[in-house]
Scaffold this active site. Sequence first.
Site: not given
Ligand SMILES: *Cc1c(COP(=O)(O)O)cnc(C)c1O
Length: 404
Positions: A137, A222, A251
Amino acid sequence: MSIMDTENKFCAHNYHPLPVVLTHGEGVWLWDDKGNKYMDMMSAYSAVSHGHTHPRMLKALTEQASKLAITSRAFYTDKLAPFLEKLCAISGMDMALPMNTGAEAVETGIKAARLWGYNVKGIPDNQAEIIVVQDNFHGRTTTVVSFSSDEEYKKGFGPFTPGFKIVPYGDVEAMRDAVTDNTCAILVEPIQGEAGIKIPPAGYLKGLRELCDEKNVLLLVDEIQSGLGRTGKTFCFQHDNIMPDGLMLGKALGGGMMAISCFLARRDVLELFQPGSHGSTFGGNPLSSAVGMESLLVLEEEKLVERSAELGAYMLEEIKKIDSNLIRFIRGKGLWIGVDFDPAQISARAICERMQEKGILSKETHDTVVRFAPPLVITKEEIDWAIEQFTSVIRDVESTLVAA
Ligand SMILES: *Cc1c(COP(=O)(O)O)cnc(C)c1O
């Protein structure tokens, strides 16, 4: 019309919220429009690791908002430099490119990796490949969903961006088989949050690091959800004692106040961007820089990483003591725990609805996993209270299943 009906009428149905209308929050607690109090076990997918309306975050936000908020990067401001200097010092990266949402940081990392592939590695034009993993994700843009393995994220949104390969998660040899001369990067989450808090075998990142060194490929990690203390280290890659070549953050970087993200990397990667080649109107604005800086200072000064390690280990142990055949497995690192329920007996959604009745808000992921990811400011007493409520939900479900 009720607030929920009005939202359902005017807001697109791309989420399925629990039936609760929240009006304010403080620390780990949330209140609804009827005055009910709930513990937040979701932390907005880790965006609220600092807790709701943290006084220092609120002060940083309002003070900066009253001075200067948005300028665009057509000009220097006094807030961006110290923020990125601090972020580079904490992460060990050389440079950063500030954006707003996580998906934008991922898009930036993809662009950076391709630039590096063409300009440094010498990959022929338009041939660069990035290898990702099953059940990843990385966000919701059209390019990012192009390399999702989840039909739900992709259905109806094609045509998709080429240049990505998907291999199984946790398998260094599968990754090795997929690497070619045109591979510019490998992109992984060190723990897969949305896939259900899936933890790869120990040494996975280390194996990928060695592979990338051997094949001249960038390792992009990520840490939008796993980073900034969630797993009990400042960054999850530190559990494997490695350094990635590129790092996505988001985040929690916004301290529970706003959307702030960054792609960080080695200098020889990020210096390839030229003026005009990439940008963001809001990225790196003085308001988000001031808030981002404060989120890093609070993380350090309130020892949120250490709290996550200690209290997370305690919470995991306590959850493991709840002996129930409704539960298939429990996994976690730091204050990031997934409890997987046997779908033949009960859905994770039904557990979340019952927890709501007991004063805990969480969200299922992928039908079977209930996640526990409280703000890192949670106390041991609050964890004990949450475990009590969770245990009583499980006992209630067990007794109704036996009765039926
Ligand atoms: C939440 C998330 C994203 C995307 O972030 P947004 O601010 O919703 O665009 C990308 N990678 C990971 C691992 C995430 O948990």
